[in-house]
Motif scaffolding. Structure first.
Motif, short mmCIF file in Angstrom:
data_model
loop_
_atom_site.label_atom_id
_atom_site.label_comp_id
_atom_site.label_asym_id
_atom_site.label_seq_id
_atom_site.Cartn_x
_atom_site.Cartn_y
_atom_site.Cartn_z
N PRO A 6 -3.52 14.97 11.01
CA PRO A 6 -2.64 13.90 11.13
C PRO A 6 -2.68 12.99 9.98
O PRO A 6 -3.52 13.01 9.42
CB PRO A 6 -2.96 13.23 12.51
N VAL A 7 -1.43 12.23 9.65
CA VAL A 7 -1.29 11.35 8.64
C VAL A 7 -2.48 10.12 8.90
O VAL A 7 -2.45 9.63 9.95
CB VAL A 7 -0.13 10.74 8.53
N ARG A 8 -3.45 9.91 7.94
CA ARG A 8 -4.44 8.89 8.07
C ARG A 8 -3.73 7.61 7.82
O ARG A 8 -3.12 7.50 6.53
CB ARG A 8 -5.73 9.09 7.36
N PRO A 9 -3.77 6.50 8.41
CA PRO A 9 -3.24 5.19 7.87
C PRO A 9 -3.75 4.98 6.76
O PRO A 9 -4.81 4.84 6.30
CB PRO A 9 -3.38 4.30 9.13
N ASP A 10 -2.66 4.40 5.89
CA ASP A 10 -3.03 3.96 4.54
C ASP A 10 -3.53 2.43 4.37
O ASP A 10 -2.44 1.41 4.51
CB ASP A 10 -1.82 4.30 3.54
N LEU A 11 -4.67 2.02 4.37
CA LEU A 11 -5.25 0.73 4.35
C LEU A 11 -4.74 -0.10 3.43
O LEU A 11 -4.26 -1.38 3.58
CB LEU A 11 -6.63 0.52 4.62
N LEU A 12 -4.29 0.32 2.19
CA LEU A 12 -4.11 -0.30 1.13
C LEU A 12 -2.78 -0.78 0.96
O LEU A 12 -2.32 -1.66 0.30
CB LEU A 12 -4.47 0.39 -0.12
N LEU A 31 -13.91 4.11 8.98
CA LEU A 31 -13.00 3.91 7.96
C LEU A 31 -12.61 5.08 7.14
O LEU A 31 -11.55 5.35 7.16
CB LEU A 31 -12.93 2.50 7.46
N GLU A 32 -14.12 5.66 6.76
CA GLU A 32 -13.89 6.84 5.75
C GLU A 32 -13.07 7.88 6.33
O GLU A 32 -12.28 8.63 5.68
CB GLU A 32 -15.22 7.24 5.32
N LYS A 33 -13.37 7.96 7.72
CA LYS A 33 -12.82 9.38 8.36
C LYS A 33 -11.45 9.22 8.65
O LYS A 33 -10.86 10.08 8.83
CB LYS A 33 -13.90 9.81 9.47
N GLN A 34 -11.27 7.97 9.06
CA GLN A 34 -9.90 7.72 9.90
C GLN A 34 -8.87 7.48 9.07
O GLN A 34 -7.59 7.20 9.73
CB GLN A 34 -9.92 6.88 11.06
N THR A 35 -9.07 6.68 7.95
CA THR A 35 -8.01 5.98 7.13
C THR A 35 -7.95 6.61 5.84
O THR A 35 -8.90 7.36 5.28
CB THR A 35 -8.19 4.37 7.11
N THR A 36 -7.28 6.19 4.77
CA THR A 36 -7.02 6.68 3.63
C THR A 36 -6.78 4.98 2.48
O THR A 36 -6.38 4.22 3.08
CB THR A 36 -5.78 7.56 3.23
N THR A 37 -7.53 5.29 1.61
CA THR A 37 -7.35 4.22 0.61
C THR A 37 -7.07 4.82 -0.87
O THR A 37 -8.13 4.87 -1.63
CB THR A 37 -8.87 3.39 0.38
N PRO A 38 -5.87 4.98 -0.93
CA PRO A 38 -5.50 5.94 -2.14
C PRO A 38 -5.59 5.34 -3.58
O PRO A 38 -4.56 5.01 -4.38
CB PRO A 38 -3.91 6.23 -2.07
N PHE A 39 -6.70 4.59 -3.93
CA PHE A 39 -6.88 4.10 -5.39
C PHE A 39 -6.55 5.24 -6.48
O PHE A 39 -7.17 6.12 -6.35
CB PHE A 39 -8.35 3.60 -5.49
N PRO A 40 -6.03 4.84 -7.56
CA PRO A 40 -5.99 5.75 -8.44
C PRO A 40 -6.95 6.03 -9.33
O PRO A 40 -7.88 4.89 -9.49
CB PRO A 40 -4.59 5.26 -9.45
#
Ligand code: SAH
Length: 384
Positions: free
Chosen positions: A7-13, A62-71
């Motif tokens: 499933p899509v993990r919510p993008d916190l950022l 948070l690590e497992k359930q979300t994403t924080t797509p920093f470049p």
């Protein structure tokens, strides 16, 4: 791409503070004050695993359930002349975009990318050569600012001298072709609990998507609009900028005028000088006539002249300095304010699009080299 099993993990950022608050309370069942802690840490470029104010169990969730797509910084070039720094970023899916940090007397500015590639097809522009691959998420645009700021504080010292105080949306992509994410980014980067960059220090550059300009004028965002004009006749503009076949110069200038009248904010016009193409005295005279005709006398008009930066794939070359000054003088004679843009980072090829093209040609991406994107991405960073 998400599948049923992934499933899509919510993008916190990409979340506004109030959305993060809702997520923390309703999805994570954690107290509301955690949201503020997470937001603040994200704005400093911390991954969940690095959020020392949070209990370990929450970091882990948070690590497992979300994403924080920093470049991630793929390449970094620093000019020896003027402190300009160019970043080539790698995004979680392996795409690359660029940002450029520039030091000006009035403050430090970061130029950010809004799309991976571009579909506008301007004949002189390196960013559009491979078309548009995808839009960037708000988090990926914001992430460029957060990670550049983190890098600058680490390498140059954490003091006001090295603070990014302004943004220009003039990197790869057409910001108004990624409208929703760009607006979200603008509101996030302005957040007082975040980077707190003032709207008056933000410029959005467009090749001329008239519907987007009109929509933007209703957003109540007092940013500067920068319109890439580059020609004074529809014939020439349509030849070098295909967007002009849909929205001609007259409707573009009318939209620019509406933007000024609605927001009270300055509109500046970009004009890349191409030798023998759009740089004659006649062209300058016609430019003044068309600007005056469409914009009237109440609106301040500012033209930014930029000698075109030649790209390998096109035969355009830059107008020389003498002719550039002549062109500027012709505009001033008609009472139109014109500046010749100072070239920064000349030794690091700092204009956008070229690094991304180069790495795309060089890179042979094996399907597994990015893993699922995220862990690999951050391992690379921490090993640098
Ligand atoms: N898509 C937006 C923003 C990105 S381009 C736009 O078109 O405005 C940022 C600016 O760089 C635009 O003014 C664009 O026309 C200009 N530009 C692109 N390629 C260039 C080149 N080779 N030399 C000089 N300016 C260029």
């Amino acid at each position: 791409m998400a599948t049923a099993s992934q499933p899509v993990r919510p993008d916190l950022l990409s979340m506004f503070p109030e959305e993060l608050l809702r997520y923390v309370r309703e999805e994570l069942q954690e107290p509301g004050y955690r949201a503020k802690q997470i937001f603040t840490a994200l704005q400093r470029g911390c991954l969940p695993s690095e959020m020392s104010t949070l209990p370990l169990s929450l970091r882990d969730r948070l690590e497992k359930q979300t994403t924080t797509p920093f470049p991630l910084i793929e390449q970094r070039y620093q000019s020896r002349f003027d402190g300009t720094v160019k970043y080539l970023w790698t995004l979680q899916d392996g795409e690359n975009v660029e940002s450029v940090f520039m030091r000006y007397r009035h403050g430090n500015t970061l130029c950010v990318s809004t799309q991976a590639g571009c579909r506008m097809g301007c004949a002189f522009c390196a960013s559009t050569l491979g078309g548009r691959v995808r839009d960037l998420e708000a988090s990926e645009i914001l992430g460029q600012v957060i990670m550049a700021q983190k890098d600058l504080y680490q390498t140059e010292g954490e003091n006001p001298n090295n603070r990014i105080s302004g943004i220009v949306l003039m990197g790869i992509g057409e910001p108004l072709d990624n409208y929703e994410n760009v607006i979200r980014f603008l509101r996030l980067v302005n957040n007082p609990d975040g980077l707190n960059i003032g709207y008056r220090h933000i410029s959005l550059s467009t090749c001329g998507l008239v519907d987007g300009i009109l929509r933007l004028s209703d957003e109540d965002l007092p940013i500067t609009l920068s319109v890439s004009l580059h020609a004074s006749s529809d014939e020439l503009r349509s030849e070098i900028m295909p967007v002009n076949r849909k929205w001609g110069i007259s409707s573009l200038l009318q939209a620019s005028r509406a933007y000024f009248e609605k927001t009270g904010r300055r509109v500046s016009f970009e004009y890349a000088l191409i030798a023998g193409k759009n740089d004659t005295k006649e062209e300058a005279d016609r430019l003044c006539a068309v600007l005056r005709r469409e914009l009237g006398t109440a609106m301040p008009i500012h033209v930014n002249l930029i000698p075109v930066n030649p790209i390998r794939e096109s035969s355009f070359s830059a107008t020389d300095l003498v002719q550039t000054e002549r062109f500027a003088a012709a505009l001033k004679e008609h009472g139109i304010n014109a500046t010749v843009r100072r070239t920064l980072g000349a030794d690091i090829n700092a204009s956008c699009g070229q690094l991304r093209n180069r790495i795309h040609q060089e890179k042979v991406v094996s399907p597994n080299s990015m893993g699922d994107g995220r862990p690999e991405h951050y391992r690379k960073e921490s090993s640098e």
